[in-house]
Design a protein around this motif. Structure first.
Motif, PDB file in Angstrom:
ATOM      1  N   LYS A 146      -0.559   4.142  -8.082  1.00 46.87           N
ATOM      2  CA  LYS A 146       0.689   4.681  -8.621  1.00 46.87           C
ATOM      3  C   LYS A 146       0.585   6.181  -8.848  1.00 46.87           C
ATOM      4  N   GLN A 147      -0.540   6.626  -9.416  1.00 45.45           N
ATOM      5  CA  GLN A 147      -0.736   8.060  -9.652  1.00 45.45           C
ATOM      6  C   GLN A 147      -0.798   8.828  -8.329  1.00 45.45           C
ATOM      7  N   GLU A 148      -1.450   8.240  -7.343  1.00 45.53           N
ATOM      8  CA  GLU A 148      -1.553   8.901  -6.040  1.00 45.53           C
ATOM      9  C   GLU A 148      -0.184   9.028  -5.386  1.00 45.53           C
ATOM     10  N   HIS A 149       0.653   8.012  -5.570  1.00 48.39           N
ATOM     11  CA  HIS A 149       2.007   8.060  -5.023  1.00 48.39           C
ATOM     12  C   HIS A 149       2.805   9.190  -5.664  1.00 48.39           C
ATOM     13  N   ILE A 150       2.704   9.322  -6.984  1.00 46.23           N
ATOM     14  CA  ILE A 150       3.395  10.405  -7.694  1.00 46.23           C
ATOM     15  C   ILE A 150       2.862  11.758  -7.245  1.00 46.23           C
ATOM     16  N   MET A 151       1.542  11.873  -7.152  1.00 50.19           N
ATOM     17  CA  MET A 151       0.939  13.133  -6.737  1.00 50.19           C
ATOM     18  C   MET A 151       1.360  13.508  -5.317  1.00 50.19           C
ATOM     19  N   SER A 152       1.486  12.530  -4.443  1.00 51.22           N
ATOM     20  CA  SER A 152       1.904  12.793  -3.063  1.00 51.22           C
ATOM     21  C   SER A 152       3.265  13.477  -3.039  1.00 51.22           C
ATOM     22  N   ARG A 153       4.191  13.003  -3.866  1.00 54.98           N
ATOM     23  CA  ARG A 153       5.520  13.595  -3.912  1.00 54.98           C
ATOM     24  C   ARG A 153       5.496  14.993  -4.551  1.00 54.98           C
ATOM     25  N   ILE A 154       4.682  15.154  -5.571  1.00 51.46           N
ATOM     26  CA  ILE A 154       4.564  16.476  -6.201  1.00 51.46           C
ATOM     27  C   ILE A 154       4.029  17.500  -5.205  1.00 51.46           C
ATOM     28  N   VAL A 155       3.032  17.102  -4.452  1.00 49.88           N
ATOM     29  CA  VAL A 155       2.432  18.020  -3.479  1.00 49.88           C
ATOM     30  C   VAL A 155       3.441  18.395  -2.403  1.00 49.88           C
ATOM     31  N   ASP A 163      -7.930  14.664   0.760  1.00 50.51           N
ATOM     32  CA  ASP A 163      -9.227  15.322   0.927  1.00 50.51           C
ATOM     33  C   ASP A 163      -9.605  16.291  -0.186  1.00 50.51           C
ATOM     34  N   ILE A 164      -8.652  16.666  -1.027  1.00 48.86           N
ATOM     35  CA  ILE A 164      -8.968  17.567  -2.137  1.00 48.86           C
ATOM     36  C   ILE A 164      -8.802  16.846  -3.469  1.00 48.86           C
ATOM     37  N   TRP A 165      -7.567  16.393  -3.761  1.00 54.50           N
ATOM     38  CA  TRP A 165      -7.291  15.819  -5.081  1.00 54.50           C
ATOM     39  C   TRP A 165      -8.151  14.584  -5.363  1.00 54.50           C
ATOM     40  N   LYS A 166      -8.171  13.621  -4.439  1.00 51.90           N
ATOM     41  CA  LYS A 166      -8.887  12.364  -4.659  1.00 51.90           C
ATOM     42  C   LYS A 166     -10.399  12.546  -4.690  1.00 51.90           C
ATOM     43  N   ASN A 167     -10.889  13.566  -3.994  1.00 45.48           N
ATOM     44  CA  ASN A 167     -12.340  13.719  -3.885  1.00 45.48           C
ATOM     45  C   ASN A 167     -12.944  14.639  -4.926  1.00 45.48           C
ATOM     46  N   TYR A 168     -12.174  15.656  -5.369  1.00 46.60           N
ATOM     47  CA  TYR A 168     -12.792  16.669  -6.223  1.00 46.60           C
ATOM     48  C   TYR A 168     -12.085  16.873  -7.559  1.00 46.60           C
ATOM     49  N   ILE A 169     -10.881  16.335  -7.725  1.00 44.89           N
ATOM     50  CA  ILE A 169     -10.144  16.572  -8.967  1.00 44.89           C
ATOM     51  C   ILE A 169      -9.960  15.290  -9.772  1.00 44.89           C
ATOM     52  N   GLN A 170      -9.484  14.232  -9.145  1.00 40.33           N
ATOM     53  CA  GLN A 170      -9.239  12.968  -9.853  1.00 40.33           C
ATOM     54  C   GLN A 170      -9.786  11.815  -8.993  1.00 40.33           C
ATOM     55  N   GLY A 218       1.812  16.306   6.942  1.00 44.85           N
ATOM     56  CA  GLY A 218       0.407  16.442   7.319  1.00 44.85           C
ATOM     57  C   GLY A 218      -0.368  17.288   6.326  1.00 44.85           C
ATOM     58  N   SER A 219       0.232  18.402   5.886  1.00 45.89           N
ATOM     59  CA  SER A 219      -0.424  19.259   4.897  1.00 45.89           C
ATOM     60  C   SER A 219      -0.578  18.539   3.560  1.00 45.89           C
ATOM     61  N   SER A 220       0.442  17.794   3.160  1.00 43.49           N
ATOM     62  CA  SER A 220       0.373  17.052   1.901  1.00 43.49           C
ATOM     63  C   SER A 220      -0.717  15.991   1.951  1.00 43.49           C
ATOM     64  N   THR A 221      -0.844  15.334   3.096  1.00 46.00           N
ATOM     65  CA  THR A 221      -1.897  14.332   3.269  1.00 46.00           C
ATOM     66  C   THR A 221      -3.274  14.952   3.065  1.00 46.00           C
ATOM     67  N   LEU A 222      -3.471  16.134   3.627  1.00 47.47           N
ATOM     68  CA  LEU A 222      -4.758  16.819   3.485  1.00 47.47           C
ATOM     69  C   LEU A 222      -5.060  17.132   2.018  1.00 47.47           C
ATOM     70  N   GLU A 234       0.868  -1.185   0.000  1.00 42.56           N
ATOM     71  CA  GLU A 234       0.000   0.000   0.000  1.00 42.56           C
ATOM     72  C   GLU A 234       0.901   1.230   0.000  1.00 42.56           C
ATOM     73  N   ILE A 235       1.410   1.598  -1.170  1.00 48.66           N
ATOM     74  CA  ILE A 235       2.466   2.588  -1.235  1.00 48.66           C
ATOM     75  C   ILE A 235       2.047   3.960  -0.712  1.00 48.66           C
ATOM     76  N   VAL A 236       0.800   4.349  -0.935  1.00 53.35           N
ATOM     77  CA  VAL A 236       0.360   5.657  -0.481  1.00 53.35           C
ATOM     78  C   VAL A 236       0.222   5.665   1.041  1.00 53.35           C
ATOM     79  N   GLU A 237      -0.368   4.628   1.610  1.00 52.11           N
ATOM     80  CA  GLU A 237      -0.489   4.561   3.064  1.00 52.11           C
ATOM     81  C   GLU A 237       0.885   4.510   3.715  1.00 52.11           C
TER      82      GLU A 237
END
Length: 475
Positions: free
Chosen positions: A354-363, A341-348, A333-337, A30-33
């Motif tokens: 894999k995409q979430e893992h990449i996005m986590s690092r970008i954020v 709570d924003i990207w996964k729910n309202y944007i993508q 903590g800010s990146s997690t939010l 569970e790479i994102v967790e």
């Protein structure tokens, strides 16, 4: 080579080495967790180290010494308040928060209440954490500029601080933060203890310090200098924010289980407790050695610069570690939010792991850059924005009702309680006439509780709280 600079370089290399090593601890499932919660595998001592690292930042070291320069040892009660907040959470909420198996406070609000509550919770949490993160850059930059002025301005020091902490977070994620904070806490204590002992010795010992302190203040009274009203406000604010600030609560989410979270928070509180009083000693020594400082914030750096190079270097590493340790947890903590709570729910909404893992690092990179820009461009308003910590009162009220009195929770309670808290703080800042108490926290609690209970009476739709939470509360 400059001894102090050498110590800083070795310390940076150690942090990056630990961040890299932490990548070997990941299961890869569970790479994102893993990135945001260390696969919920923190043992109690890492929980304690993360909590201590978060608590002991620039305000808890340089800020405490600054206050102690004019108010004595009572300035150390700031950290005592943080410690009590952590211990209270350990005994009351840490295990229950871990058992909720969520990732963020806004996620909890969205799952149990409504989307409006989730959205307003995200906005408030991100503002609070970004402001505090920016303050840590300023503190880190000030430390480097004070002790290595030939190499760093405050802004350049803040930039290096941002690069180091951003790199640690980017490489190691939450496991990296946990391991580096374990080292940070050790470095902090070694640095400030050795520095305090040496500075007292150089000033002629405690008896000589006492004999030469300015008259008119009870320098070693734990209450008199700051005043009982402010100290009570500190304790209320800290007990409040430790229950609901994302960076704090995320530590309990990452624990192995509820009991581990409980033990870690209690141990962390005990570790946090003495550091403020140790740092306050620097301010008292400065009051003897450097009376009449135009900028009391220089009290601690002035004392350290008066020590031998190797000692000042160790103390520098300890103080800089305090800014690094606080900010890595806040940044993640800010990146997690943002991601959860924003990207996964309202944007993508169909994002893959894999995409979430990449996005986590970008954020992480984006927030590091934004908070650095905030630190160097709007420093003048940050003190005012610090009052935002009082906003955590509304979050804490919702969290406590959720886990201890779920039958009183109604669907719109999170939105209205947090919304009212934001409006109250806005009015407090811009309408001085309402300041009938010494600190907004004294009004924030009754307003938040009153709002929650009023919604409980008027809203007929129950919150969507799982049966196991209700049954646990009944038991």
């Amino acid at each position: 080579m400059n001894v102090t600079l050498l110590i800083v370089i070795v310390y940076i290399m150690l942090l990056y080495g630990l961040a890299w090593y932490s990548t070997k601890l990941k299961s890869g499932e569970e790479i994102v967790e893993e990135f945001f919660l260390a696969d919920r595998g923190f043992p109690a001592y890492i929980v304690a180290a993360m909590l201590t690292g978060l608590a002991v930042g620039g305000a808890s070291t340089i800020g405490v010494a600054e206050s102690a320069y004019t108010q004595g040892i009572s300035a150390g009660m700031y950290n005592a308040a943080w410690a009590v907040g952590a211990i209270v959470v350990g005994f009351t909420a840490a295990s229950r928060l871990r058992d909720l198996t969520v990732t963020t406070i806004p996620e909890l609000f969205g799952n149990y209440y409504d989307e409006a509550g989730r959205v307003i919770a995200v906005i408030g949490q991100i503002i609070i954490q970004i402001v505090i993160t920016s303050l840590q850059y300023i503190a880190g930059g000030a430390i480097l500029a004070s002790l290595l002025p030939e190499l760093f301005s405050v802004n350049m020091g803040a930039l290096l601080t941002a690069i180091v902490l951003g790199g640690v977070a980017l490489i190691g994620g939450y496991w990296g933060a946990g391991l580096t904070n374990l080292i940070n806490v050790i470095v902090i204590y070694i640095g400030v203890i050795i520095g305090a002992i040496m500075s007292i010795s150089k000033a002629g010992g405690i008896s000589n310090i006492v004999a030469n302190l300015p008259v008119g203040l009870q320098w070693f009274d734990p209450v008199a200098g700051v005043g009982i009203g402010i100290i009570i406000a500190w304790f209320i604010v800290m007990i409040t924010q430790t229950h609901s600030t994302q960076a704090v609560v995320q530590i309990s989410f990452a624990a192995k289980d509820g009991q581990t979270a409980k033990r870690g928070f209690i141990l962390g509180g005990l570790i946090i407790l003495p550091i403020g009083f140790i740092c306050a000693l620097f301010g008292i020594v400065a009051a003897v050695q450097f009376p009449g400082l135009e900028d009391p914030a220089m009290a601690l750096p002035k004392v350290i610069l008066n020590l031998p190079a190797i000692i000042s270097g160790l103390t520098l590493a300890g103080l800089w570690a305090s800014s690094i340790s606080t900010t890595v947890g806040l940044l993640l903590g800010s990146s997690t939010l943002v991601v959860n709570d924003i990207w996964k729910n309202y944007i993508q909404t169909d994002i893959t792991q894999k995409q979430e893992h990449i996005m986590s690092r970008i954020v992480v990179v984006v927030i590091t850059a934004l908070t650095f820009l905030l630190a160097i461009t709007v420093e003048g308003i940050l003190d005012t924005l610090l009052i935002g910590l009082t906003l955590t009162t509304a979050y804490t009220v919702v969290v406590l009702f959720t886990i201890f009195a779920p039958k009183l929770c109604k669907k719109s309670a999170a939105f209205w309680t947090i919304g009212t808290g934001i409006i109250f703080l806005f009015v407090w800042v811009f309408v001085p006439a309402i300041r009938i108490v010494s600190h907004p926290i004294f009004l924030a609690w009754p307003i938040a509780i009153g709002t929650f209970l009023l919604v409980s009476m008027l809203d007929k739709t129950p919150a969507n709280i799982p049966n196991e939470v209700v049954e646990s509360e009944s038991t």
